[in-house]
Design a protein around this motif. Structure first.
Motif, PDB file in Angstrom:
ATOM      1  N   ASP A 272       0.833  -1.196   0.000  1.00 35.54           N
ATOM      2  CA  ASP A 272       0.000   0.000   0.000  1.00 35.54           C
ATOM      3  C   ASP A 272       0.874   1.255   0.000  1.00 35.54           C
ATOM      4  OD1 ASP A 272      -2.323   1.366  -0.102  1.00 35.54           O
ATOM      5  OD2 ASP A 272      -2.761   1.227   2.040  1.00 35.54           O
ATOM      6  N   PHE A 273       0.549   2.210  -0.866  1.00 37.60           N
ATOM      7  CA  PHE A 273       1.317   3.445  -0.978  1.00 37.60           C
ATOM      8  C   PHE A 273       0.376   4.534  -1.470  1.00 37.60           C
ATOM      9  CE2 PHE A 273       1.766   0.927  -4.808  1.00 37.60           C
ATOM     10  CZ  PHE A 273       1.406   1.816  -5.817  1.00 37.60           C
ATOM     11  N   PRO A 274       0.685   5.806  -1.182  1.00 36.25           N
ATOM     12  CA  PRO A 274      -0.202   6.885  -1.619  1.00 36.25           C
ATOM     13  C   PRO A 274      -0.156   7.087  -3.133  1.00 36.25           C
ATOM     14  CG  PRO A 274       1.736   7.782  -0.524  1.00 36.25           C
ATOM     15  CD  PRO A 274       1.798   6.298  -0.343  1.00 36.25           C
ATOM     16  N   VAL A 275      -1.323   7.343  -3.707  1.00 37.68           N
ATOM     17  CA  VAL A 275      -1.440   7.605  -5.141  1.00 37.68           C
ATOM     18  C   VAL A 275      -2.105   8.973  -5.312  1.00 37.68           C
ATOM     19  CG1 VAL A 275      -2.434   6.864  -7.335  1.00 37.68           C
ATOM     20  CG2 VAL A 275      -1.635   5.147  -5.673  1.00 37.68           C
ATOM     21  N   ILE A 276      -1.463   9.840  -6.079  1.00 33.74           N
ATOM     22  CA  ILE A 276      -2.005  11.163  -6.392  1.00 33.74           C
ATOM     23  C   ILE A 276      -2.454  11.147  -7.850  1.00 33.74           C
ATOM     24  CG2 ILE A 276      -1.515  13.632  -6.572  1.00 33.74           C
ATOM     25  CD1 ILE A 276       0.662  13.188  -4.425  1.00 33.74           C
ATOM     26  N   MET A 277      -3.753  11.382  -8.088  1.00 32.95           N
ATOM     27  CA  MET A 277      -4.293  11.349  -9.437  1.00 32.95           C
ATOM     28  C   MET A 277      -4.114  12.707 -10.117  1.00 32.95           C
ATOM     29  SD  MET A 277      -5.319   8.227  -9.357  1.00 32.95           S
ATOM     30  CE  MET A 277      -6.167   8.095 -10.932  1.00 32.95           C
ATOM     31  N   MET A 278      -3.943  12.682 -11.456  1.00 32.12           N
ATOM     32  CA  MET A 278      -3.789  13.913 -12.240  1.00 32.12           C
ATOM     33  C   MET A 278      -4.704  13.832 -13.459  1.00 32.12           C
ATOM     34  SD  MET A 278       0.390  14.224 -12.273  1.00 32.12           S
ATOM     35  CE  MET A 278       0.568  12.747 -13.289  1.00 32.12           C
ATOM     36  N   SER A 279      -5.285  14.967 -13.822  1.00 33.02           N
ATOM     37  CA  SER A 279      -6.102  14.984 -15.034  1.00 33.02           C
ATOM     38  C   SER A 279      -6.349  16.409 -15.494  1.00 33.02           C
ATOM     39  CB  SER A 279      -7.445  14.290 -14.793  1.00 33.02           C
ATOM     40  OG  SER A 279      -8.243  14.367 -15.956  1.00 33.02           O
ATOM     41  N   GLY A 280      -6.375  16.572 -16.815  1.00 39.23           N
ATOM     42  CA  GLY A 280      -6.727  17.868 -17.378  1.00 39.23           C
ATOM     43  C   GLY A 280      -8.185  17.914 -17.793  1.00 39.23           C
TER      44      GLY A 280
ATOM     45  N   VAL B  22     -15.875  16.505 -11.101  1.00 39.82           N
ATOM     46  CA  VAL B  22     -16.047  16.301  -9.668  1.00 39.82           C
ATOM     47  C   VAL B  22     -16.319  14.828  -9.380  1.00 39.82           C
ATOM     48  CG1 VAL B  22     -17.502  16.830  -7.672  1.00 39.82           C
ATOM     49  CG2 VAL B  22     -16.865  18.650  -9.277  1.00 39.82           C
ATOM     50  N   GLU B  23     -17.134  14.195 -10.243  1.00 32.49           N
ATOM     51  CA  GLU B  23     -17.463  12.784 -10.032  1.00 32.49           C
ATOM     52  C   GLU B  23     -16.205  11.909 -10.118  1.00 32.49           C
ATOM     53  OE1 GLU B  23     -19.035  14.793 -12.083  1.00 32.49           O
ATOM     54  OE2 GLU B  23     -20.984  14.997 -11.091  1.00 32.49           O
ATOM     55  N   THR B  24     -15.320  12.235 -11.067  1.00 28.57           N
ATOM     56  CA  THR B  24     -14.083  11.475 -11.206  1.00 28.57           C
ATOM     57  C   THR B  24     -13.199  11.630  -9.975  1.00 28.57           C
ATOM     58  OG1 THR B  24     -14.146  11.877 -13.592  1.00 28.57           O
ATOM     59  CG2 THR B  24     -12.084  11.060 -12.681  1.00 28.57           C
ATOM     60  N   ALA B  25     -13.092  12.846  -9.485  1.00 29.45           N
ATOM     61  CA  ALA B  25     -12.278  13.092  -8.286  1.00 29.45           C
ATOM     62  C   ALA B  25     -12.841  12.358  -7.085  1.00 29.45           C
ATOM     63  CB  ALA B  25     -12.206  14.593  -8.005  1.00 29.45           C
ATOM     64  N   VAL B  26     -14.168  12.376  -6.932  1.00 26.68           N
ATOM     65  CA  VAL B  26     -14.796  11.670  -5.816  1.00 26.68           C
ATOM     66  C   VAL B  26     -14.556  10.169  -5.924  1.00 26.68           C
ATOM     67  CG1 VAL B  26     -17.022  11.046  -4.783  1.00 26.68           C
ATOM     68  CG2 VAL B  26     -16.542  13.426  -5.401  1.00 26.68           C
ATOM     69  N   GLU B  27     -14.693   9.624  -7.144  1.00 29.36           N
ATOM     70  CA  GLU B  27     -14.460   8.197  -7.358  1.00 29.36           C
ATOM     71  C   GLU B  27     -13.028   7.816  -7.021  1.00 29.36           C
ATOM     72  OE1 GLU B  27     -15.188   4.175  -8.879  1.00 29.36           O
ATOM     73  OE2 GLU B  27     -16.305   5.766  -7.856  1.00 29.36           O
ATOM     74  N   ALA B  28     -12.071   8.656  -7.435  1.00 26.70           N
ATOM     75  CA  ALA B  28     -10.664   8.367  -7.163  1.00 26.70           C
ATOM     76  C   ALA B  28     -10.382   8.340  -5.664  1.00 26.70           C
ATOM     77  CB  ALA B  28      -9.778   9.390  -7.861  1.00 26.70           C
ATOM     78  N   THR B  29     -10.866   9.330  -4.939  1.00 27.91           N
ATOM     79  CA  THR B  29     -10.615   9.371  -3.496  1.00 27.91           C
ATOM     80  C   THR B  29     -11.362   8.240  -2.788  1.00 27.91           C
ATOM     81  OG1 THR B  29     -12.385  11.018  -3.289  1.00 27.91           O
ATOM     82  CG2 THR B  29     -10.128  11.826  -3.410  1.00 27.91           C
TER      83      THR B  29
END
Length: 455
Positions: A76-84, A88-95
């Motif tokens: 387990d390790f932290p993952v930071i998502m990036m997108s252009g 909001v739905e994508t960010a919520v799903e990722a978290t």
């Protein structure tokens, strides 16, 4: 100490180059991948300490890759998502799936560096908290006032004053690790590491690197011997140690130094080994499965830990101890074991020893109903071993809980029963209950079920 290793996954070459250069300037080790396939290859080679992951990629999207990584509980390790093009739905799903944060493109390099720093610090603190919790949970004084237990505690305290290696033998669940930790706590090494190793869980191809560490491309990965430096290395089921590791372990302990896999420099070694076994090491030596020289090096002092049926007078104290343990640690409702129940349990054969008793107490507290543990529910639990059938009123107790709490309590009792039934083997447990092994690891951790891999 090596710098954190960061994996940057993005299909845009300019972003990969810019982010990797800035991170490298900050002292991080960095690898880049242009798509999910390359990211998987790099992950298989070495899991990162942190990943920066683009959502939209030509082969597999970042959300899918995030799901894959979060199933690998051991890494387990932290993952930071990036997108252009995120929403909001994508960010919520990722978290929701476990991403640490979500950064929008074009990236602010100042914000990126701050987020990376905070994510790594949060991960470090989480690992320290896990380690601290495990240390707090692991050592307790062996319970029992019988003459057998009093004598054994005295022997272990005397042994603790010397620095000799030792072999503890006894049936599974009899308390070999508890006595090893008791020894460590009373020794001059008490403020140094206690590293416990489930030998049967180590595959032959990974065993050497696990023990001795490795050096690759200038990077050093410490093994179990270095992690235990100055303290104690507890080898559970030492008879299962594969042949090449037996040879190198003997050489390391005999000479007081070893080399990492792929390395050339000698690493000084100062460690005390306490080996535990359910098998006769003498018979293993005679059969050619265990090295004679390693046996004599480890077997300076040997102690037999008796099975519970040989000191049944300790059952009452063990019942009280584990009742207090689960009431305090897991906030379970207190239940009393009346004399009739105690008498029944004192005459139980306890083929699973103290571990079986501990699991029984936990099931009765979770699934039982009423201030007193009933004789009939204990007989049912001992007869079926199934736990839920032990108390006709357990369902009503669960019905009064929120759905998640009721489900968690039942799942915990169910998994602990089957884990004990299959001798602590994660592989056999996974096969028996039909849950994928990686998902099973995550479930066991989420329910705070203690285990050591045994294959």
């Amino acid at each position: 100490m090596s710098k954190p290793y960061i994996l940057v996954v993005d299909d845009e070459p300019d972003i990969r180059q810019l982010v990797s250069e800035i991170l490298a300037d900050e002292g991080y080790q960095v690898d880049v991948a242009q798509d999910a396939a390359e990211a998987r290859r790099l992950y298989a080679r070495k899991p990162p300490d942190l990943a920066l992951l683009d959502i939209w990629m030509p082969d597999t999207d970042g959300i899918t890759l995030l799901k894959e990584w979060k199933r690998e509980e051991a890494d387990d390790f932290p993952v930071i998502m990036m997108s252009g093009h995120g929403t909001v739905e994508t960010a919520v799903e990722a978290t929701r799936l476990g991403a640490y944060d979500f950064l929008e493109k074009p990236l602010s390099m100042a914000k990126l560096l701050l987020t990376v720093e905070r994510a790594l610090e949060a991960s470090r603190l989480q690992q320290e908290n896990i380690g601290l919790k495990r240390r707090l949970d692991t050592w307790v004084e062996p319970v029992g006032r019988s003459a057998v237990m009093e004598q054994l505690r005295q022997q272990v305290r005397r042994l603790a004053q010397h620095d000799a290696h030792a072999v503890f033998s006894g049936e599974p669940g009899s308390g070999k690790e508890t006595f090893a930790r008791y020894l460590h706590a009373h020794s001059a090494r008490h403020d140094q590491p206690f590293v416990d190793v489930a030998v049967a869980a180590l595959t032959p191809e990974h065993c050497l690197a696990a023990f001795f560490g490795k050096e690759e491309s200038g990077e050093i990965q410490a093994g179990l011997l270095e992690q235990a430096q100055g303290g104690v290395l507890f080898l559970d089921e030492v008879a299962d140690l594969e042949a090449d590791t037996q040879l190198r372990l003997f050489g390391a302990l005999e000479s007081g130094a070893f080399q990492r896999v792929g390395g050339s420099a000698a690493v000084p070694l100062d460690v005390r080994v306490i080996a535990a076994t359910r098998k006769s090491l003498e018979q293993e030596v005679q059969a050619g499965r265990f090295r004679k020289d390693l046996y004599y090096l480890l077997n300076v002092v040997s102690l037999d830990i008796p099975p519970l049926h040989q000191h049944p007078e300790d059952v009452t104290e063990l019942l009280n101890f584990y009742t207090d343990y689960f009431v305090t640690r897991e906030k379970l409702a207190f239940r009393r074991f009346p004399v009739a129940v105690q008498n029944l349990l004192r005459n139980h054969p306890w083929r699973g020893n103290v571990r079986e008793l501990k699991n029984l107490v936990q099931r009765l507290l979770i699934l039982g109903n009423g201030e007193e543990v009933g004789l009939d529910e204990v007989k049912a639990a001992l007869g079926s071993g199934a736990g839920p059938a032990a108390s006709p009123g357990y369902a009503l107790e669960l019905f009064n809980l929120p759905l998640k709490d009721a489900r968690d309590q039942f799942e915990k009792a169910y998994l602990e029963y089957h884990l004990d039934k299959h001798g602590g083997s994660i592989a056999r447990l996974s096969q028996a209950i039909g849950i994928e092994r990686t998902h099973l690891y995550r479930k066991l951790h989420s329910l705070d079920i203690k285990f050591r891999e045994k294959g």
